[in-house]
Design a protein around this motif. Sequence first.
Motif, mmCIF file in Angstrom:
data_model
loop_
_atom_site.group_PDB
_atom_site.id
_atom_site.type_symbol
_atom_site.label_atom_id
_atom_site.label_comp_id
_atom_site.label_asym_id
_atom_site.label_seq_id
_atom_site.Cartn_x
_atom_site.Cartn_y
_atom_site.Cartn_z
ATOM 1 N N HIS A 28 12.625 -5.363 4.840
ATOM 2 C CA HIS A 28 12.697 -3.913 4.951
ATOM 3 C C HIS A 28 11.770 -3.508 6.080
ATOM 4 O O HIS A 28 10.548 -3.699 5.998
ATOM 5 C CB HIS A 28 12.263 -3.263 3.635
ATOM 6 C CG HIS A 28 12.306 -1.761 3.686
ATOM 7 N ND1 HIS A 28 13.479 -1.057 3.810
ATOM 8 C CD2 HIS A 28 11.306 -0.836 3.634
ATOM 9 C CE1 HIS A 28 13.207 0.251 3.824
ATOM 10 N NE2 HIS A 28 11.904 0.401 3.724
ATOM 11 N N LEU A 29 12.333 -2.981 7.148
ATOM 12 C CA LEU A 29 11.550 -2.641 8.328
ATOM 13 C C LEU A 29 10.809 -1.332 8.096
ATOM 14 O O LEU A 29 11.404 -0.299 7.847
ATOM 15 C CB LEU A 29 12.462 -2.517 9.548
ATOM 16 C CG LEU A 29 11.765 -2.250 10.884
ATOM 17 C CD1 LEU A 29 10.858 -3.419 11.250
ATOM 18 C CD2 LEU A 29 12.796 -2.017 11.978
ATOM 19 N N THR A 30 9.485 -1.416 8.190
ATOM 20 C CA THR A 30 8.649 -0.221 8.087
ATOM 21 C C THR A 30 7.979 0.024 9.429
ATOM 22 O O THR A 30 7.962 -0.847 10.304
ATOM 23 C CB THR A 30 7.571 -0.398 7.005
ATOM 24 O OG1 THR A 30 6.690 -1.472 7.399
ATOM 25 C CG2 THR A 30 8.186 -0.738 5.654
ATOM 26 N N ARG B 21 4.927 -3.300 3.565
ATOM 27 C CA ARG B 21 6.307 -3.512 3.122
ATOM 28 C C ARG B 21 7.067 -2.230 2.817
ATOM 29 O O ARG B 21 8.291 -2.190 2.921
ATOM 30 C CB ARG B 21 6.326 -4.411 1.878
ATOM 31 C CG ARG B 21 5.673 -5.778 2.079
ATOM 32 C CD ARG B 21 6.328 -6.543 3.183
ATOM 33 N NE ARG B 21 5.761 -7.892 3.342
ATOM 34 C CZ ARG B 21 5.975 -8.671 4.380
ATOM 35 N NH1 ARG B 21 6.734 -8.235 5.373
ATOM 36 N NH2 ARG B 21 5.426 -9.859 4.449
ATOM 37 N N GLY B 22 6.344 -1.193 2.385
ATOM 38 C CA GLY B 22 6.996 0.076 2.126
ATOM 39 C C GLY B 22 7.612 0.209 0.756
ATOM 40 O O GLY B 22 7.950 1.311 0.329
ATOM 41 N N LEU C 173 4.827 0.237 10.028
ATOM 42 C CA LEU C 173 3.682 -0.652 10.214
ATOM 43 C C LEU C 173 4.126 -2.054 10.619
ATOM 44 O O LEU C 173 3.484 -2.699 11.461
ATOM 45 C CB LEU C 173 2.855 -0.713 8.928
ATOM 46 C CG LEU C 173 1.548 -1.515 9.010
ATOM 47 C CD1 LEU C 173 0.668 -1.000 10.131
ATOM 48 C CD2 LEU C 173 0.803 -1.479 7.678
ATOM 49 N N VAL C 174 5.214 -2.534 10.031
ATOM 50 C CA VAL C 174 5.746 -3.846 10.421
ATOM 51 C C VAL C 174 6.162 -3.825 11.881
ATOM 52 O O VAL C 174 5.856 -4.742 12.662
ATOM 53 C CB VAL C 174 6.943 -4.245 9.528
ATOM 54 C CG1 VAL C 174 7.667 -5.461 10.116
ATOM 55 C CG2 VAL C 174 6.479 -4.545 8.117
ATOM 56 N N LEU C 175 6.861 -2.752 12.285
ATOM 57 C CA LEU C 175 7.322 -2.629 13.665
ATOM 58 C C LEU C 175 6.147 -2.577 14.637
ATOM 59 O O LEU C 175 6.138 -3.258 15.670
ATOM 60 C CB LEU C 175 8.183 -1.377 13.814
ATOM 61 C CG LEU C 175 8.811 -1.143 15.194
ATOM 62 C CD1 LEU C 175 9.719 -2.301 15.570
ATOM 63 C CD2 LEU C 175 9.575 0.172 15.219
ATOM 64 N N ILE C 176 5.127 -1.783 14.293
ATOM 65 C CA ILE C 176 3.946 -1.684 15.151
ATOM 66 C C ILE C 176 3.251 -3.037 15.256
ATOM 67 O O ILE C 176 2.816 -3.455 16.335
ATOM 68 C CB ILE C 176 2.983 -0.611 14.609
ATOM 69 C CG1 ILE C 176 3.602 0.784 14.762
ATOM 70 C CG2 ILE C 176 1.639 -0.671 15.344
ATOM 71 C CD1 ILE C 176 2.810 1.881 14.082
ATOM 72 N N SER C 177 3.139 -3.751 14.134
ATOM 73 C CA SER C 177 2.474 -5.056 14.130
ATOM 74 C C SER C 177 3.220 -6.060 14.999
ATOM 75 O O SER C 177 2.605 -6.816 15.767
ATOM 76 C CB SER C 177 2.373 -5.589 12.693
ATOM 77 O OG SER C 177 1.646 -4.707 11.869
ATOM 78 N N VAL C 178 4.549 -6.064 14.885
ATOM 79 C CA VAL C 178 5.353 -6.990 15.676
ATOM 80 C C VAL C 178 5.238 -6.673 17.164
ATOM 81 O O VAL C 178 5.052 -7.566 17.998
ATOM 82 C CB VAL C 178 6.825 -6.950 15.226
ATOM 83 C CG1 VAL C 178 7.705 -7.733 16.193
ATOM 84 C CG2 VAL C 178 6.967 -7.518 13.814
ATOM 85 N N VAL C 179 5.352 -5.389 17.507
ATOM 86 C CA VAL C 179 5.263 -4.980 18.907
ATOM 87 C C VAL C 179 3.888 -5.318 19.481
ATOM 88 O O VAL C 179 3.774 -5.807 20.616
ATOM 89 C CB VAL C 179 5.552 -3.472 19.049
ATOM 90 C CG1 VAL C 179 5.232 -2.991 20.463
ATOM 91 C CG2 VAL C 179 7.010 -3.183 18.723
ATOM 92 N N ALA C 180 2.827 -5.094 18.696
ATOM 93 C CA ALA C 180 1.476 -5.416 19.165
ATOM 94 C C ALA C 180 1.325 -6.908 19.427
ATOM 95 O O ALA C 180 0.736 -7.327 20.427
ATOM 96 C CB ALA C 180 0.445 -4.957 18.134
ATOM 97 N N GLU D 258 -6.947 -3.776 -3.441
ATOM 98 C CA GLU D 258 -6.910 -3.528 -1.998
ATOM 99 C C GLU D 258 -5.771 -4.306 -1.348
ATOM 100 O O GLU D 258 -5.111 -3.818 -0.427
ATOM 101 C CB GLU D 258 -8.248 -3.918 -1.363
ATOM 102 C CG GLU D 258 -9.403 -2.986 -1.701
ATOM 103 C CD GLU D 258 -10.033 -3.321 -3.045
ATOM 104 O OE1 GLU D 258 -9.469 -4.172 -3.762
ATOM 105 O OE2 GLU D 258 -11.085 -2.736 -3.371
ATOM 106 N N ALA D 259 -5.548 -5.523 -1.838
ATOM 107 C CA ALA D 259 -4.435 -6.318 -1.310
ATOM 108 C C ALA D 259 -3.102 -5.663 -1.623
ATOM 109 O O ALA D 259 -2.191 -5.619 -0.783
ATOM 110 C CB ALA D 259 -4.470 -7.730 -1.895
ATOM 111 N N ASP D 260 -2.973 -5.135 -2.835
ATOM 112 C CA ASP D 260 -1.740 -4.461 -3.238
ATOM 113 C C ASP D 260 -1.478 -3.249 -2.344
ATOM 114 O O ASP D 260 -0.352 -3.018 -1.892
ATOM 115 C CB ASP D 260 -1.856 -4.036 -4.710
ATOM 116 C CG ASP D 260 -0.579 -3.405 -5.205
ATOM 117 O OD1 ASP D 260 0.299 -4.151 -5.694
ATOM 118 O OD2 ASP D 260 -0.438 -2.161 -5.100
#
Length: 364
Positions: free
Chosen positions: A7-9, A113-114, A11-18, A104-106
């Motif tokens: 599931h693309l969120t 993950r969203g 934050l995932v997109l920003i992390s991948v692009v970074a 905190e991990a959760d």
Amino acid sequence: MAPQECHLTALVLISVVAAILGSLQVGYHTGNVNAPAKIIEEFFNQTWRHRYNETMPDESLTLLWSLSVSIKDFGALLGCLGVKFVADNFGAVPVLINKGQEDEADAALLRLRGRPEPVQAELEEMKGEAAHIQASVGVLDFFRKRSYRQPIIIVLCVNLGSQLSGFNAIINYSTRMFQANFEEAKYLTLGVGAVNVIFTLVAFFLMERAGRRRLLLMGFIIIAMCNLLLTVIDSLVQTVPELGSFQVLLVFSLISAYELGPGPISWFIAGELFDQPGRSIGMAFASMLNWGGKFLLALLFPPIYKVIGGFSYLLFMAMALMGFAFTWFRVPETKGRTFDEIAEEFRGAENLPLHNKNGFNTFP
């Protein structure tokens, strides 16, 4: 990890692009020093003549140029020393888990993950893995721990086989290789970069379908064959200029084979072979091997080529064959397996022949 529904969120997109942009500038600076090689060498010569009123000795010019090409890799090698500290203290999910901070991990995983469903599955996997392991591992403990010995050897051999198989010599000095037979060698160097990018994308789609082990084997054997043929071409191209086009094809093939398997897999395989406490040190170790191999090859290839010429490709062939043989006998398939399943194979099983373990080292 076991496959999860994606599931693309944001934050995932920003992390991948970074992550992509971070490595993009490294790749750019690796290749862009190729084209202005003659200009930079002439600058060295002019500076030397201005200071000493004589032409710079050829050996000194070769060494200075190779040092100029390789110095960024040495800087990256030094930077790898801080990987464990950064990962342990700023890596959101692994440190919250390693320190027992489940809430905190959760929260961190939920932001990433969203949705709660994949978060719970990942937390359960991490907790299951953590149940078998100690809270933290120091650098000395990392190299002493029995269950880490096989993963360390695997990371060492795969990385050295990959980084010393000739790719880095070609990517750093391709313009000079092509200049002997092509006037516009810089455009062929652009082609090397394009092939590099294209087959990196191909590997992205093949990785989960073909598996890591199969791509490593295929990549290493093709690289070895290309290096053998490059040795032959290098000895004949001066008398048979028409073979220059075949040399370009071999270079493109070697780049493709590297990016299909040994290149990308050598970077991330450590993250799949070590458990949570050892993962940050394992990734730092793999990064140091990668950058150390790049630095050595970029530094030593010009003087080695000057001494033995095209026979230097036989050294690369030997390293690729070593990588192939080691992968065939000792490297497990990690595709579709959880971190805990992989770690369990190594835990307390130092002397077991991994290639004989059922389902562990076989083609899917």
